[in-house]
Design a protein around this motif. Structure first.
Motif, PDB file in Angstrom:
ATOM      1  N   MET A   4     -11.471   5.965 -14.498  1.00 26.26           N
ATOM      2  CA  MET A   4     -11.010   6.386 -13.169  1.00 26.26           C
ATOM      3  C   MET A   4     -12.204   6.435 -12.229  1.00 26.26           C
ATOM      4  O   MET A   4     -13.232   7.008 -12.547  1.00 26.26           O
ATOM      5  N   ASP A   5     -12.050   5.817 -11.036  1.00 24.82           N
ATOM      6  CA  ASP A   5     -13.125   5.820 -10.063  1.00 24.82           C
ATOM      7  C   ASP A   5     -12.571   6.194  -8.689  1.00 24.82           C
ATOM      8  O   ASP A   5     -11.359   6.394  -8.509  1.00 24.82           O
ATOM      9  N   PHE A   6     -13.466   6.281  -7.702  1.00 21.51           N
ATOM     10  CA  PHE A   6     -13.042   6.705  -6.379  1.00 21.51           C
ATOM     11  C   PHE A   6     -12.072   5.703  -5.747  1.00 21.51           C
ATOM     12  O   PHE A   6     -11.171   6.091  -4.994  1.00 21.51           O
ATOM     13  N   ARG A   7     -12.255   4.428  -6.037  1.00 21.12           N
ATOM     14  CA  ARG A   7     -11.346   3.421  -5.482  1.00 21.12           C
ATOM     15  C   ARG A   7      -9.926   3.658  -5.983  1.00 21.12           C
ATOM     16  O   ARG A   7      -8.961   3.636  -5.202  1.00 21.12           O
ATOM     17  N   GLN A   8      -9.781   3.918  -7.299  1.00 20.15           N
ATOM     18  CA  GLN A   8      -8.464   4.196  -7.850  1.00 20.15           C
ATOM     19  C   GLN A   8      -7.857   5.465  -7.244  1.00 20.15           C
ATOM     20  O   GLN A   8      -6.652   5.534  -7.004  1.00 20.15           O
ATOM     21  N   LEU A   9      -8.702   6.466  -7.012  1.00 20.73           N
ATOM     22  CA  LEU A   9      -8.193   7.702  -6.415  1.00 20.73           C
ATOM     23  C   LEU A   9      -7.685   7.462  -4.997  1.00 20.73           C
ATOM     24  O   LEU A   9      -6.660   8.030  -4.592  1.00 20.73           O
ATOM     25  N   ARG A  10      -8.378   6.618  -4.244  1.00 22.59           N
ATOM     26  CA  ARG A  10      -7.901   6.294  -2.894  1.00 22.59           C
ATOM     27  C   ARG A  10      -6.568   5.552  -2.970  1.00 22.59           C
ATOM     28  O   ARG A  10      -5.653   5.823  -2.177  1.00 22.59           O
ATOM     29  N   TYR A  11      -6.458   4.614  -3.896  1.00 19.90           N
ATOM     30  CA  TYR A  11      -5.189   3.906  -4.090  1.00 19.90           C
ATOM     31  C   TYR A  11      -4.077   4.883  -4.458  1.00 19.90           C
ATOM     32  O   TYR A  11      -2.967   4.829  -3.920  1.00 19.90           O
ATOM     33  N   PHE A  12      -4.393   5.784  -5.401  1.00 16.80           N
ATOM     34  CA  PHE A  12      -3.395   6.741  -5.857  1.00 16.80           C
ATOM     35  C   PHE A  12      -2.913   7.626  -4.711  1.00 16.80           C
ATOM     36  O   PHE A  12      -1.706   7.865  -4.547  1.00 16.80           O
ATOM     37  N   LEU A  13      -3.837   8.126  -3.889  1.00 15.66           N
ATOM     38  CA  LEU A  13      -3.452   8.989  -2.774  1.00 15.66           C
ATOM     39  C   LEU A  13      -2.590   8.246  -1.765  1.00 15.66           C
ATOM     40  O   LEU A  13      -1.647   8.817  -1.199  1.00 15.66           O
ATOM     41  N   ALA A  14      -2.889   6.974  -1.545  1.00 15.68           N
ATOM     42  CA  ALA A  14      -2.079   6.185  -0.611  1.00 15.68           C
ATOM     43  C   ALA A  14      -0.640   6.073  -1.115  1.00 15.68           C
ATOM     44  O   ALA A  14       0.314   6.253  -0.357  1.00 15.68           O
ATOM     45  N   VAL A  15      -0.479   5.800  -2.407  1.00 12.87           N
ATOM     46  CA  VAL A  15       0.862   5.685  -2.985  1.00 12.87           C
ATOM     47  C   VAL A  15       1.561   7.040  -2.975  1.00 12.87           C
ATOM     48  O   VAL A  15       2.742   7.154  -2.639  1.00 12.87           O
ATOM     49  N   ALA A  16       0.828   8.088  -3.346  1.00 13.79           N
ATOM     50  CA  ALA A  16       1.414   9.430  -3.386  1.00 13.79           C
ATOM     51  C   ALA A  16       1.875   9.867  -2.002  1.00 13.79           C
ATOM     52  O   ALA A  16       2.957  10.443  -1.857  1.00 13.79           O
ATOM     53  N   ASN A  17       1.095   9.581  -0.983  1.00 11.17           N
ATOM     54  CA  ASN A  17       1.446  10.016   0.371  1.00 11.17           C
ATOM     55  C   ASN A  17       2.557   9.158   0.976  1.00 11.17           C
ATOM     56  O   ASN A  17       3.370   9.666   1.757  1.00 11.17           O
ATOM     57  N   GLU A  18       2.591   7.880   0.632  1.00 13.11           N
ATOM     58  CA  GLU A  18       3.620   6.998   1.181  1.00 13.11           C
ATOM     59  C   GLU A  18       4.941   7.111   0.422  1.00 13.11           C
ATOM     60  O   GLU A  18       6.007   6.855   0.972  1.00 13.11           O
ATOM     61  N   GLY A  19       4.866   7.477  -0.859  1.00 15.31           N
ATOM     62  CA  GLY A  19       6.073   7.567  -1.670  1.00 15.31           C
ATOM     63  C   GLY A  19       6.612   6.221  -2.106  1.00 15.31           C
ATOM     64  O   GLY A  19       7.719   6.120  -2.638  1.00 15.31           O
ATOM     65  N   GLN A  20       5.852   5.176  -1.919  1.00 11.09           N
ATOM     66  CA  GLN A  20       6.249   3.835  -2.338  1.00 11.09           C
ATOM     67  C   GLN A  20       5.014   2.945  -2.384  1.00 11.09           C
ATOM     68  O   GLN A  20       4.056   3.139  -1.631  1.00 11.09           O
ATOM     69  N   VAL A  21       5.072   1.959  -3.255  1.00  8.39           N
ATOM     70  CA  VAL A  21       3.929   1.058  -3.412  1.00  8.39           C
ATOM     71  C   VAL A  21       3.842   0.097  -2.237  1.00  8.39           C
ATOM     72  O   VAL A  21       2.753  -0.225  -1.758  1.00  8.39           O
ATOM     73  N   THR A  22       5.002  -0.354  -1.752  1.00  6.36           N
ATOM     74  CA  THR A  22       5.012  -1.340  -0.665  1.00  6.36           C
ATOM     75  C   THR A  22       4.298  -0.807   0.570  1.00  6.36           C
ATOM     76  O   THR A  22       3.425  -1.465   1.139  1.00  6.36           O
ATOM     77  N   GLY A  23       4.677   0.403   0.988  1.00  8.72           N
ATOM     78  CA  GLY A  23       4.055   0.992   2.173  1.00  8.72           C
ATOM     79  C   GLY A  23       2.578   1.261   1.959  1.00  8.72           C
ATOM     80  O   GLY A  23       1.762   1.074   2.867  1.00  8.72           O
ATOM     81  N   ALA A  24       2.210   1.718   0.740  1.00  8.14           N
ATOM     82  CA  ALA A  24       0.814   2.001   0.450  1.00  8.14           C
ATOM     83  C   ALA A  24      -0.012   0.719   0.462  1.00  8.14           C
ATOM     84  O   ALA A  24      -1.142   0.702   0.959  1.00  8.14           O
ATOM     85  N   ALA A  25       0.544  -0.363  -0.084  1.00  5.74           N
ATOM     86  CA  ALA A  25      -0.170  -1.641  -0.101  1.00  5.74           C
ATOM     87  C   ALA A  25      -0.425  -2.128   1.319  1.00  5.74           C
ATOM     88  O   ALA A  25      -1.506  -2.637   1.635  1.00  5.74           O
ATOM     89  N   ARG A  26       0.597  -1.980   2.171  1.00  5.51           N
ATOM     90  CA  ARG A  26       0.432  -2.374   3.573  1.00  5.51           C
ATOM     91  C   ARG A  26      -0.657  -1.547   4.236  1.00  5.51           C
ATOM     92  O   ARG A  26      -1.488  -2.056   4.991  1.00  5.51           O
ATOM     93  N   LEU A  27      -0.666  -0.238   3.946  1.00  9.80           N
ATOM     94  CA  LEU A  27      -1.679   0.659   4.509  1.00  9.80           C
ATOM     95  C   LEU A  27      -3.077   0.283   4.033  1.00  9.80           C
ATOM     96  O   LEU A  27      -4.047   0.358   4.785  1.00  9.80           O
ATOM     97  N   LEU A  28      -3.173  -0.126   2.765  1.00 11.58           N
ATOM     98  CA  LEU A  28      -4.468  -0.470   2.182  1.00 11.58           C
ATOM     99  C   LEU A  28      -4.877  -1.919   2.440  1.00 11.58           C
ATOM    100  O   LEU A  28      -5.952  -2.348   2.013  1.00 11.58           O
ATOM    101  N   ASN A  29      -3.965  -2.669   3.096  1.00 10.45           N
ATOM    102  CA  ASN A  29      -4.224  -4.080   3.385  1.00 10.45           C
ATOM    103  C   ASN A  29      -4.452  -4.885   2.108  1.00 10.45           C
ATOM    104  O   ASN A  29      -5.422  -5.636   1.989  1.00 10.45           O
ATOM    105  N   MET A  30      -3.545  -4.695   1.139  1.00 13.54           N
ATOM    106  CA  MET A  30      -3.640  -5.436  -0.115  1.00 13.54           C
ATOM    107  C   MET A  30      -2.234  -5.822  -0.562  1.00 13.54           C
ATOM    108  O   MET A  30      -1.234  -5.357   0.000  1.00 13.54           O
ATOM    109  N   GLU A  31      -2.139  -6.664  -1.573  1.00 14.19           N
ATOM    110  CA  GLU A  31      -0.841  -7.083  -2.101  1.00 14.19           C
ATOM    111  C   GLU A  31      -0.244  -5.985  -2.973  1.00 14.19           C
ATOM    112  O   GLU A  31      -0.960  -5.171  -3.570  1.00 14.19           O
ATOM    113  N   GLN A  32       1.094  -5.989  -3.066  1.00 12.14           N
ATOM    114  CA  GLN A  32       1.781  -4.958  -3.847  1.00 12.14           C
ATOM    115  C   GLN A  32       1.525  -5.056  -5.355  1.00 12.14           C
ATOM    116  O   GLN A  32       1.257  -4.030  -6.002  1.00 12.14           O
TER     117      GLN A  32
END
Length: 300
Positions: free
Chosen positions: A1-29
């Motif tokens: 586990m690293d800081f990058r994964q934690l940022r990804y995790f928080l984005a998904v947790a806050n968005e409640g979906q992977v699609t929205g989090a991926a868009r927020l992070l500017n990456m593919e789902q």
């Protein structure tokens, strides 16, 4: 586990979906989904309940979100502290304020900007409960608030720098009093009017202070209305619904020709004001300098 994964995790947790989090992070789902599954495998727990349309955190997920927010906040503080060794006073200073203290901000901000023009500001408004949460999450570094600071957390967590206190005043609908009468009033006269008071589930200190003053004068009026915000009280006074007692500086934030303001000279009771921040947490140079300017009477 690293800081990058934690940022990804928080984005998904806050968005409640992977699609929205991926868009927020500017990456593919798909890569983001793989990262979440890899994180769960590494930790040996299920972080998300995937049974509904939206992802919900499990108990383990909630704990990780709390810890991840704290870790990333500390990382940001460390990065800021290291940069400031060379950069000096610059960057963004985030400040919170209760609405009754907003009128106290322009002077210190103006003086601060004269000395440190490279600093910009973010200012958020909220009650004591919200400001304590924002301090805890590091959304703000400082809060300008009425005292005591009625936070839901341990008061020992906060550093408080008292500021000059603020006299209370009576606010009445202008239509209730002759324009020519002296702008002073006794508590006994004020008690005859229907009264509005600031009182919520989380903030009661100002109400209790005002009603204590009534009791000191042998009075115990029943409030017509308990209001959750200063803005509501001021609007009701301007509309002719009732009178109230508020710190006099509030008038500067809500000027109205429909409100008459009266000093309370035979009371002398005042509202305490202070700057609040978290103990044992890094304060930026700009925050420390702002405290000095705000709290130094020679700066006024």
């Amino acid at each position: 586990m690293d800081f990058r994964q934690l940022r990804y995790f928080l984005a998904v947790a806050n968005e409640g979906q992977v699609t929205g989090a991926a868009r927020l992070l500017n990456m593919e789902q798909p890569p983001l989904s793989r990262q979440m599954k890899q994180l769960e495998r590494e930790l040996g727990v299920t972080l998300f309940d995937r049974s509904g349309k939206r992802l919900r955190l499990t108990a383990a997920g909630e704990l990780l979100r709390e810890r991840a927010e704290a870790l990333l906040a500390r990382l940001g503080e460390t990065e800021k502290e290291v940069r400031e060794l060379d950069e000096g006073v610059r960057g963004v200073l985030s400040i919170g304020a209760v609405v009754s203290c907003v009128s106290l901000l322009p002077g210190p901000i103006r003086r601060f900007r004269e000395q440190h023009p490279q600093v910009t500001f973010k200012i958020r408004e909220g009650d004591h409960f919200l400001l304590s949460e924002q301090l805890d999450k590091r959304t703000i570094e400082l809060a300008v608030t009425r005292l005591p600071f009625e936070a839901p957390f341990d008061p020992a967590r906060y550093e408080v720098r008292p500021l000059p206190s603020d006299p209370f005043a009576a606010l009445l609908p202008a239509s209730w009093v002759p324009a020519s009468r002296a702008r002073e009033m006794e508590m006994r006269e004020l008690a005859r009017y229907p009264l509005l008071t600031l009182k919520t589930e989380h903030t009661r200190a100002m109400h209790e202070r005002v009603w204590e003053e009534f009791r000191l004068h042998g009075l115990n009026p029943e409030p017509l209305c308990e209001c959750s915000s200063v803005a509501i009280i001021v609007a009701l006074v301007a509309a002719g619904i009732g009178a109230t007692v508020l710190p006099k500086s509030v008038v500067a934030s809500f000027p109205s020709a429909n409100i008459a303001v009266f000093d309370l000279p035979k009371t002398g009771f005042r509202s305490d004001v202070g700057l609040v921040w978290l103990k044992d947490r890094y304060l930026s140079r700009s925050a420390r300098r702002f405290i000095e300017i705000f709290a130094d009477p020679q700066e006024h």
